[in-house]
Write a protein that holds these residues in place. Structure first.
Motif, PDB file in Angstrom:
ATOM      1  N   ARG A  52      60.049 -12.527  -0.524  1.00  0.00           N
ATOM      2  CA  ARG A  52      58.845 -12.065  -1.203  1.00  0.00           C
ATOM      3  C   ARG A  52      58.749 -10.543  -1.187  1.00  0.00           C
ATOM      4  NH1 ARG A  52      53.154 -12.561  -2.408  1.00  0.00           N
ATOM      5  NH2 ARG A  52      52.263 -10.705  -1.498  1.00  0.00           N
ATOM      6  N   ILE A  53      58.947  -9.964  -0.001  1.00  0.00           N
ATOM      7  CA  ILE A  53      58.843  -8.498   0.114  1.00  0.00           C
ATOM      8  C   ILE A  53      59.907  -7.817  -0.743  1.00  0.00           C
ATOM      9  CG2 ILE A  53      58.907  -6.537   1.711  1.00  0.00           C
ATOM     10  CD1 ILE A  53      56.517  -8.293   2.210  1.00  0.00           C
TER      11      ILE A  53
ATOM     12  N   PHE B  65      66.501 -10.313 -11.116  1.00  0.00           N
ATOM     13  CA  PHE B  65      66.288 -11.621 -11.742  1.00  0.00           C
ATOM     14  C   PHE B  65      66.510 -12.741 -10.736  1.00  0.00           C
ATOM     15  CE2 PHE B  65      68.208 -15.122 -14.382  1.00  0.00           C
ATOM     16  CZ  PHE B  65      67.025 -15.506 -14.987  1.00  0.00           C
ATOM     17  N   LEU B  66      67.625 -12.685 -10.020  1.00  0.00           N
ATOM     18  CA  LEU B  66      67.922 -13.739  -9.035  1.00  0.00           C
ATOM     19  C   LEU B  66      66.920 -13.727  -7.882  1.00  0.00           C
ATOM     20  CD1 LEU B  66      70.192 -15.917  -8.926  1.00  0.00           C
ATOM     21  CD2 LEU B  66      70.572 -14.133 -10.603  1.00  0.00           C
ATOM     22  N   LEU B  67      66.452 -12.540  -7.508  1.00  0.00           N
ATOM     23  CA  LEU B  67      65.434 -12.471  -6.457  1.00  0.00           C
ATOM     24  C   LEU B  67      64.194 -13.237  -6.885  1.00  0.00           C
ATOM     25  CD1 LEU B  67      65.348  -8.798  -5.086  1.00  0.00           C
ATOM     26  CD2 LEU B  67      65.623 -10.885  -3.753  1.00  0.00           C
ATOM     27  N   ARG B  68      63.833 -13.070  -8.145  1.00  0.00           N
ATOM     28  CA  ARG B  68      62.642 -13.753  -8.641  1.00  0.00           C
ATOM     29  C   ARG B  68      62.820 -15.269  -8.619  1.00  0.00           C
ATOM     30  NH1 ARG B  68      58.226 -14.211 -12.423  1.00  0.00           N
ATOM     31  NH2 ARG B  68      58.710 -16.109 -13.548  1.00  0.00           N
ATOM     32  N   ILE B  69      63.963 -15.734  -9.142  1.00  0.00           N
ATOM     33  CA  ILE B  69      64.218 -17.176  -9.187  1.00  0.00           C
ATOM     34  C   ILE B  69      64.279 -17.755  -7.769  1.00  0.00           C
ATOM     35  CG2 ILE B  69      65.794 -18.981  -9.957  1.00  0.00           C
ATOM     36  CD1 ILE B  69      64.501 -17.577 -12.278  1.00  0.00           C
ATOM     37  N   ALA B  70      65.012 -17.078  -6.892  1.00  0.00           N
ATOM     38  CA  ALA B  70      65.163 -17.572  -5.518  1.00  0.00           C
ATOM     39  C   ALA B  70      63.809 -17.582  -4.810  1.00  0.00           C
ATOM     40  CB  ALA B  70      66.162 -16.707  -4.754  1.00  0.00           C
TER      41      ALA B  70
ATOM     42  N   SER C 108      59.330 -20.438  -2.423  1.00  0.00           N
ATOM     43  CA  SER C 108      57.879 -20.445  -2.187  1.00  0.00           C
ATOM     44  C   SER C 108      57.247 -21.724  -2.723  1.00  0.00           C
ATOM     45  CB  SER C 108      57.219 -19.214  -2.793  1.00  0.00           C
ATOM     46  OG  SER C 108      57.207 -19.278  -4.199  1.00  0.00           O
ATOM     47  N   GLU C 109      57.797 -22.278  -3.790  1.00  0.00           N
ATOM     48  CA  GLU C 109      57.274 -23.552  -4.294  1.00  0.00           C
ATOM     49  C   GLU C 109      57.470 -24.652  -3.255  1.00  0.00           C
ATOM     50  OE1 GLU C 109      59.007 -24.390  -8.125  1.00  0.00           O
ATOM     51  OE2 GLU C 109      58.081 -22.610  -8.997  1.00  0.00           O
ATOM     52  N   ALA C 110      58.630 -24.666  -2.627  1.00  0.00           N
ATOM     53  CA  ALA C 110      58.916 -25.683  -1.611  1.00  0.00           C
ATOM     54  C   ALA C 110      57.999 -25.489  -0.403  1.00  0.00           C
ATOM     55  CB  ALA C 110      60.383 -25.611  -1.193  1.00  0.00           C
ATOM     56  N   THR C 111      57.871 -24.232   0.044  1.00  0.00           N
ATOM     57  CA  THR C 111      57.032 -23.946   1.199  1.00  0.00           C
ATOM     58  C   THR C 111      55.578 -24.291   0.910  1.00  0.00           C
ATOM     59  OG1 THR C 111      58.489 -22.073   1.647  1.00  0.00           O
ATOM     60  CG2 THR C 111      56.432 -22.181   2.888  1.00  0.00           C
ATOM     61  N   PHE C 112      55.117 -23.831  -0.240  1.00  0.00           N
ATOM     62  CA  PHE C 112      53.722 -24.039  -0.611  1.00  0.00           C
ATOM     63  C   PHE C 112      53.392 -25.526  -0.692  1.00  0.00           C
ATOM     64  CE2 PHE C 112      50.272 -24.452  -3.692  1.00  0.00           C
ATOM     65  CZ  PHE C 112      49.342 -23.583  -3.162  1.00  0.00           C
ATOM     66  N   ALA C 113      54.320 -26.300  -1.274  1.00  0.00           N
ATOM     67  CA  ALA C 113      54.089 -27.737  -1.427  1.00  0.00           C
ATOM     68  C   ALA C 113      53.868 -28.389  -0.069  1.00  0.00           C
ATOM     69  CB  ALA C 113      55.268 -28.387  -2.145  1.00  0.00           C
ATOM     70  N   GLU C 114      54.669 -27.989   0.926  1.00  0.00           N
ATOM     71  CA  GLU C 114      54.538 -28.599   2.249  1.00  0.00           C
ATOM     72  C   GLU C 114      53.268 -28.138   2.966  1.00  0.00           C
ATOM     73  OE1 GLU C 114      58.008 -28.483   4.682  1.00  0.00           O
ATOM     74  OE2 GLU C 114      56.910 -29.019   6.508  1.00  0.00           O
ATOM     75  N   LEU C 115      52.986 -26.831   2.910  1.00  0.00           N
ATOM     76  CA  LEU C 115      51.844 -26.298   3.662  1.00  0.00           C
ATOM     77  C   LEU C 115      50.509 -26.620   2.999  1.00  0.00           C
ATOM     78  CD1 LEU C 115      53.212 -22.861   4.859  1.00  0.00           C
ATOM     79  CD2 LEU C 115      53.005 -25.011   6.114  1.00  0.00           C
ATOM     80  N   ASN C 116      50.514 -26.666   1.688  1.00  0.00           N
ATOM     81  CA  ASN C 116      49.269 -26.935   0.980  1.00  0.00           C
ATOM     82  C   ASN C 116      48.749 -28.337   1.303  1.00  0.00           C
ATOM     83  OD1 ASN C 116      47.413 -25.631  -0.695  1.00  0.00           O
ATOM     84  ND2 ASN C 116      48.007 -26.929  -2.421  1.00  0.00           N
ATOM     85  N   ARG C 117      49.707 -29.260   1.459  1.00  0.00           N
ATOM     86  CA  ARG C 117      49.325 -30.622   1.816  1.00  0.00           C
ATOM     87  C   ARG C 117      48.536 -30.635   3.127  1.00  0.00           C
ATOM     88  NH1 ARG C 117      54.376 -33.055   2.627  1.00  0.00           N
ATOM     89  NH2 ARG C 117      55.417 -31.780   1.085  1.00  0.00           N
ATOM     90  N   ARG C 118      48.805 -29.628   3.973  1.00  0.00           N
ATOM     91  CA  ARG C 118      48.130 -29.603   5.279  1.00  0.00           C
ATOM     92  C   ARG C 118      47.074 -28.506   5.362  1.00  0.00           C
ATOM     93  NH1 ARG C 118      53.043 -31.320   9.289  1.00  0.00           N
ATOM     94  NH2 ARG C 118      54.399 -32.184   7.691  1.00  0.00           N
ATOM     95  N   ASP C 119      46.690 -27.977   4.209  1.00  0.00           N
ATOM     96  CA  ASP C 119      45.619 -26.984   4.174  1.00  0.00           C
ATOM     97  C   ASP C 119      45.908 -25.750   5.016  1.00  0.00           C
ATOM     98  OD1 ASP C 119      43.505 -27.587   2.404  1.00  0.00           O
ATOM     99  OD2 ASP C 119      43.030 -29.343   3.605  1.00  0.00           O
ATOM    100  N   VAL C 120      47.122 -25.248   4.914  1.00  0.00           N
ATOM    101  CA  VAL C 120      47.474 -24.019   5.616  1.00  0.00           C
ATOM    102  C   VAL C 120      47.854 -22.958   4.585  1.00  0.00           C
ATOM    103  CG1 VAL C 120      49.037 -22.938   7.248  1.00  0.00           C
ATOM    104  CG2 VAL C 120      48.287 -25.283   7.630  1.00  0.00           C
TER     105      VAL C 120
END
Lengths: 147, 147
Positions: free
Chosen positions: A19-20, B16-21, B26-38
């Motif tokens: 991210r950074i 470009f690759l930094l953005r895609i990566a 972050s989509e994977a991380t967000f999906a897991e943490l959002n489920r647990r309200d973090v």
DNA sequence: TATTGTTATACTCTATAACTATA
DNA sequence: TATAGTTATAGAGTATAACAATA
């Protein structure tokens, strides 16, 4: 610029550093291209359509990690300005196949050197070898095949 | 997941690759943490304040690549919920020094393992050695000192 | 039933700039 | 004059979900 402060365990986190690093690079790129009125997101879509004529809108959205609802607006805007054409393919009439117009192609050509140069200059702290290693690792993270 | 389509010269672009990566992870991380309200952004700020008591709000914003106007809202929200304290340091009364509350510290501790685990699991395609190399290169890109 | 794309709402964050209080 | 932080407005993009048309 250096983190005079500590981020503890986050400093070992790929996700955090991605991210950074991404923001560091994109701020530099955006600053240079914005001065010259070259929207990089739009250029990326035009280039992709130019290189992959007939590509489906949803496929492009997935590859570029853009939401379908956002892609609808972006592509509609490009169509209104005569840069891309949207066509319903006969074999699947739910889909939208994208192709470039002459004007769109000319736009890609006229901006290509500027955009790629700006992107290249936005990572001044790595040498060529480091850049190649980084590209390979980022492709792996993105789930892309090796070059 | 693989780019069945071509992005031409963009495939050699770090930006470009930094953005895609970054979006992939972050989509994977967000999906897991959002489920647990973090909320991960909030956790990062709390952790930073916990590790760097008295840090100035603007310095933290710059390091985390968050705009000052956004940081104002985020910190105000954390203060309202009793997780951080904002204090005007006597030596510079324009500034805001941040410190953690007991409740904020407890929040950090209770979420730490979950967040770090989710982040770690979000990059399944790299082995340990590759992760260390990637971390080092990302630090360089971000302008951070080597570990 | 599932997929492709559209539309709509609420929300988060940014870009920009004006503003205050202090240095 | 410059800096630290706040506020306000406009815009981009997301999260979510409902929807139409087609497969």
């Amino acid at each position: 610029m250096a983190p005079a402060i500590s981020f503890g365990p986050m400093e070992n986190s790929i996700g955090f550093l991605l991210r950074i690093a991404q923001l560091t690079v994109s701020e530099a790129t955006f600053a240079e291209l914005n001065r010259r009125d070259v929207p990089i997101g739009e250029f990326t879509i035009l280039l992709s359509v130019d290189l992959n004529p007939g590509i489906r809108q949803g496929v492009l959205a997935d590859r570029l990690r853009i939401k379908w609802s956002s892609m609808t607006k972006l592509v509609r805007s490009l169509e209104e300005r005569g840069l891309v054409v949207r066509q319903v393919p006969p074999d699947d009439r739910r889909a939208i196949a994208l192709s470039i117009t002459d004007e769109g192609h000319a736009r890609v050509e006229s901006h290509k050197a500027l955009v790629l140069g700006a992107i290249e200059r936005s990572v001044p702290t790595l040498n060529e070898q480091e850049k190649q290693i980084l590209l390979g690792l980022l492709r792996k993270v993105a789930g892309w095949p090796p070059l």
